[in-house]
Design a protein around this motif. Sequence first.
Motif, PDB file in Angstrom:
ATOM      1  N   GLN A 230       4.234   7.351  13.590  1.00  0.00           N
ATOM      2  CA  GLN A 230       3.110   6.403  13.454  1.00  0.00           C
ATOM      3  C   GLN A 230       2.921   5.915  12.033  1.00  0.00           C
ATOM      4  N   ILE A 231       2.169   4.642  11.891  1.00  0.00           N
ATOM      5  CA  ILE A 231       2.165   4.143  10.859  1.00  0.00           C
ATOM      6  C   ILE A 231       0.695   4.265   9.972  1.00  0.00           C
ATOM      7  N   VAL A 232       0.819   5.073   8.922  1.00  0.00           N
ATOM      8  CA  VAL A 232      -0.532   5.506   8.043  1.00  0.00           C
ATOM      9  C   VAL A 232      -0.272   4.800   6.970  1.00  0.00           C
ATOM     10  N   PRO A 233      -1.214   3.794   6.635  1.00  0.00           N
ATOM     11  CA  PRO A 233      -1.105   3.013   5.423  1.00  0.00           C
ATOM     12  C   PRO A 233      -2.227   4.184   4.659  1.00  0.00           C
ATOM     13  N   VAL A 234      -1.918   4.546   3.026  1.00  0.00           N
ATOM     14  CA  VAL A 234      -2.659   5.002   2.277  1.00  0.00           C
ATOM     15  C   VAL A 234      -2.950   4.168   0.842  1.00  0.00           C
ATOM     16  N   ALA A 235      -3.891   3.191   0.973  1.00  0.00           N
ATOM     17  CA  ALA A 235      -3.995   2.351  -0.273  1.00  0.00           C
ATOM     18  C   ALA A 235      -4.920   3.351  -1.088  1.00  0.00           C
TER      19      ALA A 235
ATOM     20  N   PRO B 235      -6.099   7.898  -0.728  1.00  0.00           N
ATOM     21  CA  PRO B 235      -5.996   8.928  -0.149  1.00  0.00           C
ATOM     22  C   PRO B 235      -7.088   9.306   0.893  1.00  0.00           C
ATOM     23  N   GLU B 236      -8.251   8.858   0.543  1.00  0.00           N
ATOM     24  CA  GLU B 236      -9.412   9.006   1.467  1.00  0.00           C
ATOM     25  C   GLU B 236      -9.644   7.663   2.183  1.00  0.00           C
ATOM     26  N   PRO B 237      -9.732   7.571   3.424  1.00  0.00           N
ATOM     27  CA  PRO B 237      -9.852   8.469   4.466  1.00  0.00           C
ATOM     28  C   PRO B 237      -8.447   8.997   5.250  1.00  0.00           C
ATOM     29  N   ASN B 238      -7.528   8.017   5.313  1.00  0.00           N
ATOM     30  CA  ASN B 238      -6.483   8.045   5.940  1.00  0.00           C
ATOM     31  C   ASN B 238      -5.452   9.087   5.869  1.00  0.00           C
ATOM     32  N   LEU B 239      -5.411   9.844   4.666  1.00  0.00           N
ATOM     33  CA  LEU B 239      -4.696  11.050   4.105  1.00  0.00           C
ATOM     34  C   LEU B 239      -5.282  12.354   4.988  1.00  0.00           C
ATOM     35  N   TYR B 240      -6.712  12.196   4.686  1.00  0.00           N
ATOM     36  CA  TYR B 240      -7.367  13.379   4.866  1.00  0.00           C
ATOM     37  C   TYR B 240      -7.416  13.603   6.708  1.00  0.00           C
ATOM     38  N   LYS B 241      -7.437  12.322   7.328  1.00  0.00           N
ATOM     39  CA  LYS B 241      -7.625  12.293   8.538  1.00  0.00           C
ATOM     40  C   LYS B 241      -6.120  12.779   9.258  1.00  0.00           C
TER      41      LYS B 241
ATOM     42  N   ALA C   1       0.759  -1.170  -0.003  1.00  0.00           N
ATOM     43  CA  ALA C   1      -0.025   0.205  -0.046  1.00  0.00           C
ATOM     44  C   ALA C   1       1.035   1.286  -0.106  1.00  0.00           C
ATOM     45  N   GLY C   2       0.031   2.504  -0.056  1.00  0.00           N
ATOM     46  CA  GLY C   2       1.152   3.643   0.115  1.00  0.00           C
ATOM     47  C   GLY C   2       1.272   3.821   1.651  1.00  0.00           C
ATOM     48  N   GLY C   3       1.680   5.144   1.922  1.00  0.00           N
ATOM     49  CA  GLY C   3       2.086   5.606   3.180  1.00  0.00           C
ATOM     50  C   GLY C   3       3.024   4.786   4.064  1.00  0.00           C
ATOM     51  N   GLY C   4       2.787   4.581   5.097  1.00  0.00           N
ATOM     52  CA  GLY C   4       3.590   3.510   5.987  1.00  0.00           C
ATOM     53  C   GLY C   4       4.121   4.301   7.186  1.00  0.00           C
ATOM     54  N   PRO C   5       5.282   3.825   7.707  1.00  0.00           N
ATOM     55  CA  PRO C   5       5.812   4.727   8.763  1.00  0.00           C
ATOM     56  C   PRO C   5       6.152   5.982   8.459  1.00  0.00           C
ATOM     57  N   MET C   6       5.600   7.042   9.488  1.00  0.00           N
ATOM     58  CA  MET C   6       6.091   8.233   9.017  1.00  0.00           C
ATOM     59  C   MET C   6       6.568   9.025  10.359  1.00  0.00           C
ATOM     60  N   LEU C   7       7.580   9.615  10.382  1.00  0.00           N
ATOM     61  CA  LEU C   7       7.896  10.513  11.474  1.00  0.00           C
ATOM     62  C   LEU C   7       6.849  11.803  11.550  1.00  0.00           C
ATOM     63  N   ILE C   8       6.541  12.047  12.742  1.00  0.00           N
ATOM     64  CA  ILE C   8       5.336  13.099  12.899  1.00  0.00           C
ATOM     65  C   ILE C   8       5.971  14.193  13.876  1.00  0.00           C
ATOM     66  N   PHE C   9       6.097  15.413  13.392  1.00  0.00           N
ATOM     67  CA  PHE C   9       6.499  16.664  14.081  1.00  0.00           C
ATOM     68  C   PHE C   9       5.233  17.337  14.839  1.00  0.00           C
ATOM     69  N   ASN C  10       5.322  17.397  16.045  1.00  0.00           N
ATOM     70  CA  ASN C  10       4.270  18.502  16.809  1.00  0.00           C
ATOM     71  C   ASN C  10       4.652  19.864  16.340  1.00  0.00           C
ATOM     72  N   THR C  11       3.763  20.189  15.573  1.00  0.00           N
ATOM     73  CA  THR C  11       3.891  21.517  14.705  1.00  0.00           C
ATOM     74  C   THR C  11       3.241  22.472  15.966  1.00  0.00           C
ATOM     75  N   ALA C  12       2.376  22.235  16.664  1.00  0.00           N
ATOM     76  CA  ALA C  12       1.665  23.280  17.741  1.00  0.00           C
ATOM     77  C   ALA C  12       2.387  23.914  18.805  1.00  0.00           C
TER      78      ALA C  12
END
Length: 518
Positions: free
Chosen positions: A417-422, A424-430, A278-289
């Motif tokens: 976190q791991i974010v699969p993106v088979a 774009p909707e809905p995981n990329l939106y979320k 699938a697309g996506g996968g493990p991603m580094l996530i930065f707390n931009t807040a």
Amino acid sequence: MPHRLTAAASALIFLSAACSPGAQTQQAAQPAPGKGGTATVVLGVEAVRGLDPAQLFNLTPSGDANRLSAIFGLLFWSDASTGEVSPGLGESLTAAEDGKVWTMKLRAGLKFSDGTPLDAEAVKFNYDRIADPKTRSPLAPLVKGATFRASDERTLVIELARGNLGFDHVVATSLAFVGSPAAIRKDAAAFAQRPVGAGPFMLREWVRDDHMTLTRNPSYHQQGAPLLDTLTFKVIADPAQRINAVASGQAQAAVPGSDLSFVQRAKGSGLQVTQAAAGGGPMLIFNTARAPFDDAKARKAVVLALNTKEMAQIVDPGSTTPGSLYGASSPFRPAASVLPAQNVAEAQRLLDELAAAGEPLSFTVSMPASGFFRRTAEYLQSRLSTLRNIKVEIEVLDNAALDRKVFTNRDFALSAQIVPVADPEPNLYKLLHSGGQTNYMGYANDEVDAALDQGRDSADEATRREAYTTVERLVMTDLPVLPYRSQIAYTVHSAKLTGLTLQGDGALLYDRLGLGGS
């Protein structure tokens, strides 16, 4: 292209019960399964919050997704590789032309395992409960502003606050599980520990941090299913031990977790592997807040210091870096990698600039305890420590602590976190919309929001491609996330276990599992 709504005159799409799993799912030829028997599936983590569909959180194959699939079944399900949506307990899911009104038709005669009907009113009850602020459901953003009406016993009319032609994907990935209203009304807290669904299996015994035993649901809607008499989920934290449990015959299947290196280990042990890219996968996530990564300059300095190809190989030997948010077979994937190329000199310049302004970069990497994520943290610390004016510390958290610190309180600087993106909707939106359910980064960009809205509002392929190209371009500039390893969902199993079909992020369809072969 995966199943999408079209701008046909009727503006209606019916999901065929004959839909087959995506062609990208790889599975060895299997003998015809027999009826009866017991199978054990090994998972990595316990259900921390219980198994209430309104409180879904760890919806991963090694977490709760497999348990939920077995106990509740799925109204609709999506292919793990293509994102194509197929019917389950539901019979069809149709949309009006603007995607604002959806009509869900259920199969006839559905019952929960307590004998009460799974009808349109039952689905309405579950969805209303998710939307109710008192429930504090993590899924509430998905149905914010929506209304639900049972027009007859089997038909639920869903009116969204705004049109979404990809809402079928939202249902299949996040709103597919419904529980017995009678059991929930009786005691919602107890329900999370003694869930009642309409899936192929019913809960018989649950010994926390050890095993969960399920038995065949005699009222399951599909004649002749499930094939197994008994299903047991066993919890083993170490992924290598999960594979060993299958190799030794103690279990018939295991979800090793994040490490793709275990695919070869399993095959070397004579086991079979069912997998889906699938697309996506493990991603580094930065707390931009919050500081320090509310400053785009700090995020860019970290990313430019990294070699993602090297990172993928070191963190998970034999794997590859994705090069895009979208998978290799996705129509939205660009011809060349869009990930920022390593530029250590520029990274150092940015770090020196931050230090000169009195803000030298210092942060903690908060990671899960698994070997894959631990190696990710160690790689970051090792590579970044070669630069000046940067200090990196590591904290490794168990699942409950990670849930509380990172995903609930958002008390972190850098995590993953791991974010699969088979699709774009809905995981990329979320993940990327400012109001997204899994946007733990606090990321907000009006242009990204607009492009994500355009992508879900349109049935035109060219328009969607343009929208999701815009999303990727902006995200790779802002860098709230950084994908660093290609995603493949997989389950390791013995030759005796048959009928494996990967759905969602890689969980199984349990009404198809059986025992056959030798």
